[in-house]
Write an enzyme that holds these catalytic residues in place. Structure first.
Site, PDB file in Angstrom:
ATOM      1  N   SER A   1      53.149 -52.708 -14.464  1.00 44.26           N
ATOM      2  CA  SER A   1      51.926 -53.229 -15.102  1.00 44.26           C
ATOM      3  C   SER A   1      50.891 -53.561 -14.027  1.00 44.26           C
ATOM      4  O   SER A   1      51.214 -53.589 -12.830  1.00 44.26           O
ATOM      5  CB  SER A   1      52.261 -54.496 -15.892  1.00 44.26           C
ATOM      6  OG  SER A   1      52.600 -55.535 -14.987  1.00 44.26           O
TER       7      SER A   1
ATOM      8  N   ASP B   1      52.060 -49.131 -17.038  1.00 44.72           N
ATOM      9  CA  ASP B   1      52.168 -49.805 -18.332  1.00 44.72           C
ATOM     10  C   ASP B   1      50.826 -50.489 -18.653  1.00 44.72           C
ATOM     11  O   ASP B   1      50.285 -51.224 -17.819  1.00 44.72           O
ATOM     12  CB  ASP B   1      53.293 -50.850 -18.222  1.00 44.72           C
ATOM     13  CG  ASP B   1      53.680 -51.457 -19.554  1.00 44.72           C
ATOM     14  OD1 ASP B   1      53.514 -50.790 -20.586  1.00 44.72           O
ATOM     15  OD2 ASP B   1      54.183 -52.603 -19.544  1.00 44.72           O
TER      16      ASP B   1
ATOM     17  N   HIS C   1      56.440 -50.478 -28.067  1.00 47.39           N
ATOM     18  CA  HIS C   1      56.269 -51.601 -27.123  1.00 47.39           C
ATOM     19  C   HIS C   1      56.896 -52.852 -27.729  1.00 47.39           C
ATOM     20  O   HIS C   1      57.251 -52.889 -28.908  1.00 47.39           O
ATOM     21  CB  HIS C   1      54.774 -51.845 -26.878  1.00 47.39           C
ATOM     22  CG  HIS C   1      54.170 -50.878 -25.927  1.00 47.39           C
ATOM     23  ND1 HIS C   1      53.718 -51.235 -24.674  1.00 47.39           N
ATOM     24  CD2 HIS C   1      53.952 -49.544 -26.033  1.00 47.39           C
ATOM     25  CE1 HIS C   1      53.243 -50.163 -24.062  1.00 47.39           C
ATOM     26  NE2 HIS C   1      53.367 -49.118 -24.867  1.00 47.39           N
ATOM     27  N   GLY C   2      56.978 -53.903 -26.902  1.00 44.47           N
ATOM     28  CA  GLY C   2      57.430 -55.197 -27.411  1.00 44.47           C
ATOM     29  C   GLY C   2      58.805 -55.128 -28.038  1.00 44.47           C
ATOM     30  O   GLY C   2      59.049 -55.744 -29.069  1.00 44.47           O
TER      31      GLY C   2
ATOM     32  N   ASN D   1      60.153 -49.848 -24.838  1.00 45.82           N
ATOM     33  CA  ASN D   1      59.725 -50.688 -23.711  1.00 45.82           C
ATOM     34  C   ASN D   1      60.450 -52.025 -23.666  1.00 45.82           C
ATOM     35  O   ASN D   1      60.467 -52.758 -24.658  1.00 45.82           O
ATOM     36  CB  ASN D   1      58.224 -50.984 -23.827  1.00 45.82           C
ATOM     37  CG  ASN D   1      57.364 -49.815 -23.426  1.00 45.82           C
ATOM     38  OD1 ASN D   1      57.859 -48.704 -23.257  1.00 45.82           O
ATOM     39  ND2 ASN D   1      56.075 -50.053 -23.274  1.00 45.82           N
ATOM     40  N   ILE D   2      60.983 -52.341 -22.507  1.00 41.69           N
ATOM     41  CA  ILE D   2      61.752 -53.579 -22.351  1.00 41.69           C
ATOM     42  C   ILE D   2      61.336 -54.292 -21.068  1.00 41.69           C
ATOM     43  O   ILE D   2      61.487 -53.746 -19.963  1.00 41.69           O
ATOM     44  CB  ILE D   2      63.264 -53.262 -22.314  1.00 41.69           C
ATOM     45  CG1 ILE D   2      63.699 -52.662 -23.660  1.00 41.69           C
ATOM     46  CG2 ILE D   2      64.074 -54.516 -21.993  1.00 41.69           C
ATOM     47  CD1 ILE D   2      65.040 -51.977 -23.644  1.00 41.69           C
ATOM     48  N   ASP D   3      60.798 -55.466 -21.211  1.00 39.65           N
ATOM     49  CA  ASP D   3      60.469 -56.301 -20.060  1.00 39.65           C
ATOM     50  C   ASP D   3      61.034 -57.712 -20.228  1.00 39.65           C
ATOM     51  O   ASP D   3      61.772 -58.200 -19.373  1.00 39.65           O
ATOM     52  CB  ASP D   3      58.938 -56.359 -19.880  1.00 39.65           C
ATOM     53  CG  ASP D   3      58.554 -57.082 -18.598  1.00 39.65           C
ATOM     54  OD1 ASP D   3      59.459 -57.442 -17.818  1.00 39.65           O
ATOM     55  OD2 ASP D   3      57.354 -57.304 -18.358  1.00 39.65           O
TER      56      ASP D   3
HETATM   57  P1  13P Z   1      58.806 -57.001 -24.372  1.00 38.51           P
HETATM   58  O1  13P Z   1      57.967 -58.198 -24.062  1.00 38.51           O
HETATM   59  O2  13P Z   1      59.348 -57.049 -25.765  1.00 38.51           O
HETATM   60  O3  13P Z   1      59.894 -56.784 -23.369  1.00 38.51           O
HETATM   61  O4  13P Z   1      57.853 -55.700 -24.324  1.00 38.51           O
HETATM   62  C1  13P Z   1      57.578 -55.079 -23.096  1.00 38.51           C
HETATM   63  C2  13P Z   1      56.496 -54.057 -23.208  1.00 38.51           C
HETATM   64  O5  13P Z   1      56.108 -53.615 -24.272  1.00 38.51           O
HETATM   65  C3  13P Z   1      55.914 -53.573 -21.959  1.00 38.51           C
HETATM   66  O6  13P Z   1      54.839 -52.729 -22.185  1.00 38.51           O
HETATM   67  O1  G3H Z   2      53.547 -55.548 -21.967  1.00 36.58           O
HETATM   68  C1  G3H Z   2      53.543 -56.300 -20.995  1.00 36.58           C
HETATM   69  C2  G3H Z   2      54.647 -56.261 -20.019  1.00 36.58           C
HETATM   70  O2  G3H Z   2      55.677 -57.145 -20.401  1.00 36.58           O
HETATM   71  C3  G3H Z   2      54.127 -56.542 -18.648  1.00 36.58           C
HETATM   72  O3  G3H Z   2      53.900 -57.901 -18.452  1.00 36.58           O
HETATM   73  O4  G3H Z   2      51.597 -57.842 -17.534  1.00 36.58           O
HETATM   74  O5  G3H Z   2      53.057 -59.870 -17.225  1.00 36.58           O
HETATM   75  O6  G3H Z   2      53.542 -57.750 -15.993  1.00 36.58           O
HETATM   76  P1  G3H Z   2      52.947 -58.369 -17.226  1.00 36.58           P
HETATM   77 ZN    ZN Z   3      53.694 -53.178 -23.946  1.00 35.71          ZN
END
Ligand code: 13P
Ligand code: G3H
Ligand code: ZN
Length: 311
Positions: free
Chosen positions: A50, A82, A213-214, A256-258
């Site tokens: 990101s 991202d 996403h998310g 997508n997994i963060d």
């Molecule tokens: P989460 O916050 O659900 O992990 O989503 C991550 C994401 O969509 C990054 O673009």
């Molecule tokens: O969609 C967002 C991702 O979780 C990235 O988060 O912008 O804090 O790095 P960030």
């Molecule tokens: Zn996202």
């Protein structure tokens, strides 16, 4: 193996009824945890960066960490931007070694989103890089921008064909009720996703890769460890895994997994620091965080995405 684009991996995932995990990377331990799991399970992988990650760790460090992971693990890896907010950040990543970028024009009007996305696609394709666009808006926080539940909006299926044909994007992120962060539903609210919208979108775009996403599931296992070790994440709730499994079998090719990575890393680090106050060697707590990230990614690949053995 060199970095790859997502073209081949999405085609195989679409035809094979599984999805590729797109995991956000911010430091060495996260890159190592993710890629070791994927390497051992022979899973293709998308590592995504990101704007916030670039600000934190620096573009060059992140690219070089991913290049090191490619040397250590014999699997196809795509390096993806991202939520690119404008043409300049997309160009910088395209010129700087990424194989895929997202231009997130979802906050703009339909026409402005098309114009911006098309401009990025033309530049990216001239350099052999693929592009993800977005239609519809997810709730939650991304890069310090908070989208309230009231401003979030589902994707309109009647817009997707025009968007894809006029922009030339290679994949499309849609909003069906997922959201960014660790608090995706209100306490007591039943988690729900609009699979009817996903089905309608995929009918209108046969064979075309859709992105979710998310999509963190916010495992209560990690929330519990954090709670028991001095943290406070009460009411954290994610997307149930059976819904993600259903999505992975559909036209959704990228998940997508963060947040789940953040929870795993934090659970590991907290556990060490809370129970062993004498520890001050970062390796002692970071190695536990890295192991938790690796375990989490192995679970996602085998139990949710179905991408093991597909490298
Ligand atoms: P989460 O916050 O659900 O992990 O989503 C991550 C994401 O969509 C990054 O673009
Ligand atoms: O969609 C967002 C991702 O979780 C990235 O988060 O912008 O804090 O790095 P960030
Ligand atoms: Zn996202």
């Amino acid at each position: 193996m060199a970095l790859v684009t997502t073209t081949e991996m999405f085609k195989k995932a679409y035809d094979g009824g599984y999805a590729i995990g797109a995991f956000n990377v911010n430091n060495m331990e996260i890159v190592q945890g993710i890629t070791e799991a994927a390497g051992e399970l022979k899973s293709p992988l998308i590592l995504q960066v990101s704007a916030g990650a670039r600000k934190y760790a620096n573009h060059t460090y992140l690219v070089k960490l991913v290049e090191a992971a490619l040397i250590e693990n014999d699997i196809p890896i795509a390096l993806h931007l991202d939520h690119g907010a404008d043409f300049d950040i997309c160009k910088s990543c395209i010129d700087g070694g990424f194989t895929s970028v997202m231009i997130d024009g979802s906050h703009h009007s339909f026409e402005d989103n098309i114009a911006l996305t098309k401009k990025v696609v033309e530049y990216a394709h001239s350099k052999g890089v693929v592009v993800e666009g977005e239609l519809g808006q997810l709730a939650g926080i991304e890069d310090d921008v908070k989208v309230s539940d009231a401003d979030a909006s589902y994707t309109h299926p009647d817009e997707v064909e025009e968007f894809v044909s006029r922009t030339g994007v290679d994949s499309l992120a849609i909003a069906i009720g997922t959201s960014h962060g660790a608090f995706k539903f209100k306490p007591g609210q039943k988690p729900q996703l609009r699979f009817d919208i996903l089905d309608e979108v995929s009918k209108r775009l046969p064979g075309f890769p859709i992105v979710l996403h998310g999509a963190s599931s916010v495992s209560q296992e990690y929330v519990k460890i954090i709670q028991e070790n001095g943290g406070n994440l009460a009411d954290a709730i994610g997307i149930p895994e059976d819904m993600l499994r259903r999505a992975a079998k559909s036209a959704v090719c990228k998940i997508n997994i963060d947040s789940d990575l953040r929870l795993a890393m934090t659970a590991g680090v907290r556990q060490v620091l809370f129970n062993k106050p004498e520890v001050f060697d970062p390796r002692e707590y970071l190695k536990v965080g890295r192991q938790y990230v690796k375990d989490l990614v192995a679970h996602k690949i085998t139990e949710v995405l179905g991408s093991d053995g597909k490298a």
